[in-house]
Motif scaffolding. Structure first.
Motif: not given
Length: 86
Positions: A49-58
Motif C-alpha cells: 500500500a505504501e508503494y502503490g503496489l498490488d498486494p496480491v502481485a507483490l
C-alpha cells in the motif's frame, strides 16, 4: 520454511531475514524496506500500500523469489576482503 509461508501479514523484515532471495523483489520495486526501522512492524500488505503496489502481485513475487535458494557462489570476496554480489 516453504515459500508459501510468506503471508500478507508477515513483517517485511522477517520475509527478508527468512528468505534472503526476496530482497531483490523489494529492490526491483525501489522499495526502501532493506534496513528500514519500520521493517519489523511493516507487513507485506502495508508495504504494498505504501508503494502503490498490488498486494496480491507483490505476495506472488515474494513467494516466487523465496522458492529459489540463495547460491553461496553468488557472493565473492573483493580485493579489500569485503563480500560483494557478483
Amino acid at each position: 520454511m516453504p515459500a508459501s509461508a510468506i503471508t500478507m501479514d508477515m513483517p517485511v523484515e522477517e520475509v527478508m531475514r527468512r528468505f534472503p532471495s526476496t530482497i531483490g523483489v523489494f529492490l526491483r520495486h525501489r522499495m526502501h524496506c532493506i534496513g528500514c526501522a519500520v521493517g519489523p512492524f511493516h507487513r507485506v500488505d502495508d508495504a504494498a500500500a505504501e508503494y502503490g503496489l498490488d498486494p496480491v502481485a507483490l505476495l506472488a513475487e515474494l513467494r516466487a523469489a523465496a522458492a529459489v535458494p540463495v547460491q553461496p557462489s553468488a557472493m565473492r570476496t573483493s580485493a579489500c576482503g569485503s563480500r560483494t554480489s557478483t
